[in-house]
Write an enzyme that holds these catalytic residues in place. Structure first.
Site, mmCIF file in Angstrom:
data_model
loop_
_atom_site.group_PDB
_atom_site.id
_atom_site.type_symbol
_atom_site.label_atom_id
_atom_site.label_comp_id
_atom_site.label_asym_id
_atom_site.label_seq_id
_atom_site.Cartn_x
_atom_site.Cartn_y
_atom_site.Cartn_z
ATOM 1 N N SER A 703 0.812 -1.223 0.000
ATOM 2 C CA SER A 703 0.000 0.000 0.000
ATOM 3 C C SER A 703 0.843 1.270 0.000
ATOM 4 C CB SER A 703 -0.963 0.010 1.197
ATOM 5 O OG SER A 703 -1.853 -1.077 1.126
ATOM 6 N N SER A 704 2.016 1.199 -0.609
ATOM 7 C CA SER A 704 2.906 2.367 -0.718
ATOM 8 C C SER A 704 3.069 3.066 0.625
ATOM 9 C CB SER A 704 2.356 3.353 -1.765
ATOM 10 O OG SER A 704 2.322 2.757 -3.034
ATOM 11 N N SER A 877 5.533 3.557 -4.841
ATOM 12 C CA SER A 877 5.554 2.369 -5.687
ATOM 13 C C SER A 877 4.324 2.223 -6.578
ATOM 14 C CB SER A 877 5.699 1.116 -4.817
ATOM 15 O OG SER A 877 5.636 -0.042 -5.598
ATOM 16 N N GLU A 878 3.157 2.169 -5.962
ATOM 17 C CA GLU A 878 2.011 1.605 -6.667
ATOM 18 C C GLU A 878 1.347 2.524 -7.681
ATOM 19 O OE1 GLU A 878 0.168 -1.680 -3.855
ATOM 20 O OE2 GLU A 878 0.913 0.049 -2.754
ATOM 21 N N ALA A 879 1.557 3.828 -7.552
ATOM 22 C CA ALA A 879 1.046 4.713 -8.592
ATOM 23 C C ALA A 879 1.606 4.325 -9.953
ATOM 24 C CB ALA A 879 1.402 6.165 -8.285
#
Length: 947
Positions: A703-704, A877-879
């Site tokens: 979840s960044s 990270s997740e973007a």
């Protein structure tokens, strides 16, 4: 067995050894000699991690049988190129150019690059890329660009055009480290091949360790087990025990967490050793423990089952049919859902009836496999400290302790989890299944130590995947292209097991049409079980499924209105005062700045595409908006400790599990920044990480969240220590002075998201809520070339403009960007785990090679300091793996008029669309998914039956 004595010249020295020429691979022999820098990933010669130089030529040694190796041949491995005290320029460059992430593939790349530079000391970037393509060197982490940067930098040193010091990161005298590309502490061991991953640890364990392998019958996706036959296996040489569910003292299941009030599941369905049924193709019916891995595998092949086939539902659509049997007894196949109701809400159908412009369709995103180059290897033993100790690829150490305790029946306080150096997981490492199986084997074998391993095809069959999505959606706009309303019905195929599935429904409910201003919305996200690979965490978790629908519809609307797709997005991005889809502010509003930054790149790409477009090679440009939340929500916490040591150094304790993203350097830079008032330097910090015996619970690497949460907590712990060290005159106490005064030298701090009054969970009836304190934002631009003869799409350029707050380590953020976007390109064009036989290795499952990823790769950072983090940082990270795939899909349509509604955009699908266009056929968007009940009836039911 007939053996052979051989001598090879290895790294300059003659080495004599004994091998089995028929069975042994060159990689196996080299590793047995202690040179474990040669890594074995795929085991089938398609990943290049085992690259070495044989008689002057790069080879993939895992498939090179010793019977084909000539006596007295010369071998060069990573250990012969450079050592920690005598580094080769390539190793220095890899460390200092961000080319090392998980590091599992790094030795293979360095060996391969060494051979290239011996042959061609002055290569172009494209020649470097051609070389890695030819020699099949695959990286899943980096996106390749930083690897090419490193090779080019090292080549300059080797040609004498610069000194080796010139390619190293320069450290500032003022000790302002935050934001700099500091070298990762673990990078040195990784580039020298002396970092021990799971297989290396197994190889170096003491005598007497049992080797454990799985028994996967692979005979059915769904079946009733009538009998498990272990008798023949138990008679095989070296077998200690064949373990079935009957040997498990605990529940034989992982922990069960219910996240949503609308969850109908009441128990954990992930059974570790199959009991009465096979639920999917990769299920395990037994473990075989033997004195050697070969003996274990030979015995495992003798285990068989009698079974009765049951109906197999291999996707959401089949499982959701009214006549489908229940896969699990405790809940229906469609077992959780999350509505979204905003503005007109249940009256949105009337807005659509009146809207001047409506587009709609059905959209599918694939069951994406994570495909790390390293598979999974786990060790379990009782330590001399009395703990049941499990070494694994943990990315959520304390949750994994709970899983192991639940599965085995061992109290959680007697379980110790240690994260091995990890060759990436990208999310699947959050599940504790293999960790628990290793612990089960240890206990079942009379507390003997065990090493549990699997082949890559076994790993692919067993491990979780990104949950596929089936989405019916529509979008209404006015004549100016402003969004009036949207509706969606999204079904997520969570495969055989329910872990995290209800949590997953929140992501499409939050990221459909992010980050636009949508005044009215009616949406439903549902999750169902099927008999395919189970859904688990994967970078971008749940958001790519949402963007597959919403970013398609945005382009479709632009095309219908005759508005440039960039302009349509500009008109609809959220601006201060606008609320997100869940009726809360976006926290920050960098959308205009991001689009203003992207605009010149977009205009240049459009002009270039027009100039270079030909009937045979169509050029196109696509864009997409994306982003993701930061932290795991209202229950998230992070705990760290900082200690002043007797020698004056500061020890940082945390569980920032490094999956390749840089948990070590992230923790280092947070600690340096937090302790900055003391004037500390890099050498003053000692990191102790990812061992539950010594480190507090810093939460998951998911979840960044880690950089944001760890930064907040590091500042808290550092302030406590600094306050304790501060004398009345403002100077600082030494360790000895603190001890003499009875002042503690170690301080532990915990930050709790629940302490943030702005946060609240999504309402289970409306989706209104604000679960996380921050977001990351990213806009994507893809340039593609479509071969009209074959339908093959090549991404020839890519640009991403993001806002992740103040950057802690620029190389790490860039690495996450390039790596995430390379996954996006694969997700768009090739990656799939649908056919369990065809897709059982990284090549068959569509992993991108270096020539599938453009070298014209641009990452541009917009920086909006985040108010809630003391260093102004957010996540990173997740973007970068949220909506990047849709820029590619939209670019294909821009290039040749073919819109792909069901990923991946394989050549046959594109060619079929081109053929239809050539025949003058009108291609209508599909509207076809039945997701378990009528959308409007289900929304009305939820309205009338609130929880």
């Amino acid at each position: 067995m007939k053996l052979r004595k051989m001598t090879l010249n290895i790294n300059g020295a003659d080495r004599m050894f004994i091998c089995d020429p028929e069975k042994d691979s060159l990689a196996a022999v080299i590793r047995r000699l202690g040179l474990t820098g040669t890594k074995v990933g795929c085991g089938t010669g398609v990943c290049g991690s085992c690259s070495m130089i044989l008689n002057g030529k790069v080879i993939r040694s895992c498939t090179k049988k010793m019977k084909t190796v000539e006596e007295y041949s010369t071998i060069l491995t990573i250990e012969g190129i450079g050592t920690p005290n005598h580094l080769h320029p390539l190793q220095v460059a890899f460390m200092n150019r961000g080319a090392v992430q998980c590091g599992f593939c790094s030795p293979g790349f360095i060996v391969s690059a060494y051979a290239l530079l011996q042959e061609n000391p002055d290569p172009t970037r494209e020649e470097v890329r051609d070389w890695f393509q030819k020699n099949r060197n695959i990286c899943r982490c980096t996106g390749y660009k930083q690897i090419v940067d490193a090779v080019m930098a090292a080549a300059k040193v080797m040609r004498g055009e610069c000194d080796i010091e010139d390619i190293k990161v320069k450290l500032p005298e003022n000790k302002e480290y935050y934001g700099l590309p500091l070298v990762r502490p673990a990078a040195l061991a990784k580039v020298c091949g002396v970092c021990d991953y799971g297989d290396d640890i197994e190889l170096k364990m003491p005598d007497g360790v049992l080797h454990v392998v799985m028994v996967q019958p692979k005979v059915a996706h769904h079946a009733k087990i009538l009998k498990i036959h272990t008798e023949e296996a138990e008679k095989m040489p070296g077998v200690y025990k064949v373990i079935t569910h009957k040997d498990v003292k605990g529940s034989n299941r992982l922990n069960f967490f219910q996240f949503s009030p609308r969850c109908l599941a009441t128990e954990q369905t992930h059974i570790l050793l199959a009991e009465e049924k096979i639920f999917n193709y990769g299920d395990i019916v037994a473990l075989v423990a033997a004195d050697t891995k070969d003996h274990a595998r030979e015995a495992a092949a003798k285990v068989t089952i009698d079974f009765e086939p049951l109906p197999e539902y291999l996707n959401y659509l089949e499982a959701a049919m009214p006549d489908a049997m229940r896969i699990h007894d405790d809940h229906p196949n469609v077992w959780s859902e999350q509505p979204t109701v905003k503005g007109a809400g249940h009256d949105t159908p009337e807005l659509f009836d009146k809207a001047p412009h409506v587009v709609e369709g059905s959209f599918y995103s694939t069951r994406e496999p994570h495909m790390p180059i390293e598979g999974d290897t786990v060790q379990a033993y009782w330590g001399d400290d009395g703990f049941l100790t499990v070494h694994c690829k943990a990315m959520c150490i304390y949750a994994n302790i709970g899983d192991i305790a639940e599965a085995t029946g061992v109290p959680a306080e007697k379980v110790r989890v240690v994260q091995n150096p990890t060759g990436a997981t990208f999310g699947w490492g959050i599940a504790g299944a293999t960790y628990s199986l290793a612990a089960i084997a240890c206990l079942a074998c009379d507390d003997m130590p065990v090493a549990f391993s699997m082949t890559y095809s076994e790993f692919m069959a067993f491990s979780g995947k990104r949950a596929p999505s089936y989405t019916n959606a529509r979008l209404a706009c006015d004549n100016d292209g402003k969004i009036i309303a949207t509706e969606w019905d999204c079904g997520l195929d969570h495969g055989a097991y329910n872990e995290l599935g209800d949590d997953l429904t929140w992501r499409p409910a939050r990221f459909m049409f992010f980050p636009y201003h949508v005044p009215n919305a009616l949406g439903l996200t549902r999750v169902a079980c099927s008999n395919h690979a189970y859904g688990t965490a994967y970078r971008g978790y749940g958001s790519p499924q949402a963007y597959t629908a919403s970013e398609s519809l945005m382009d479709m609307m632009a095309e219908k209105l005759g508005i440039d797709p960039f302009e349509l997005r500009w008109r609809n991005i959220a601006r201060p005062g606008d609320l997100n889809i869940n009726s809360f502010p976006f926290v920050d509003y960098p959308m205009e700045k991001i689009m203003e930054t992207m605009k010149p790149y977009y205009e240049k790409a459009v002009a270039k595409a027009k100039a270079e477009d030909t009937p045979q090679k169509r050029r196109g440009v696509g864009i997409a908006w994306g982003g993701y939340n930061v932290t795991e929500g209202t229950a998230d916490q992070c705990t760290v400790a900082i200690e002043l040591r007797e020698d004056g150094k500061f020890v940082k304790y945390d569980t920032w599990q490094d999956q390749g993203q840089g948990g070590d350097v992230g923790s280092l830079q947070n600690t340096l920044e937090a302790l900055k008032p003391l004037g500390v330097s890099i050498d003053d910090i000692v990191l102790i990480q990812n061992d539950s015996k010594h480190c507090p619970d810093s939460g998951s690497t998911a979840s960044s969240r880690q950089h944001y949460m760890n930064g907040k907590t590091s500042k808290m712990a550092a302030d406590m220590l600094i306050n304790a060290m501060t004398k009345p005159d403002g100077t600082f106490r030494t360790y000895s002075e603190m001890v003499a005064e009875g002042i503690p030298t170690k301080y532990e701090a915990q930050y709790l998201n629940p302490s943030d009054p702005d946060l609240c969970d999504l309402d289970p009836n409306t989706g209104v809520g604000n679960p996380t304190p921050d977001y990351t934002y990213a806009m994507f631009l893809a340039e593609v070339e479509v071969n009209t003869t074959t339908g093959k799409t090549t991404v020839i350029g890519y640009t991403c403009v993001d806002d992740v707050g103040v950057i802690g380590n620029i190389d790490s953020v860039n690495g996450q960007a390039y790596g995430g976007l390379s996954h996006c390109i694969g997700f768009a064009l090739s990656e799939n785990y649908d056919d369990v036989k065809k897709h059982n290795n990284i090549l068959g499952a569509g992993i991108p090679a270096i020539k599938d990823i453009p070298d014209d790769f641009n990452i541009v950072h917009v920086v909006t300091p985040r108010a809630k983090n003391p260093f102004g940082s957010s996540g990173a990270s997740e973007a970068f793996q949220s909506a990047g795939h849709m820029a590619v899909i939209n670019a294909i349509n821009n290039a040749c008029g073919v819109r792909i509604y069901e990923l991946p955009a394989s050549p046959d699908k594109v060619k079929a669309g081109l053929d239809a266009i050539s025949k003058g056929e009108k291609i209508e968007p599909p509207k076809k998914y039945f997701l378990g009940s009528d959308f409007y009836e289900e929304m009305e039911y939820i309205k009338n039956n609130p929880v």
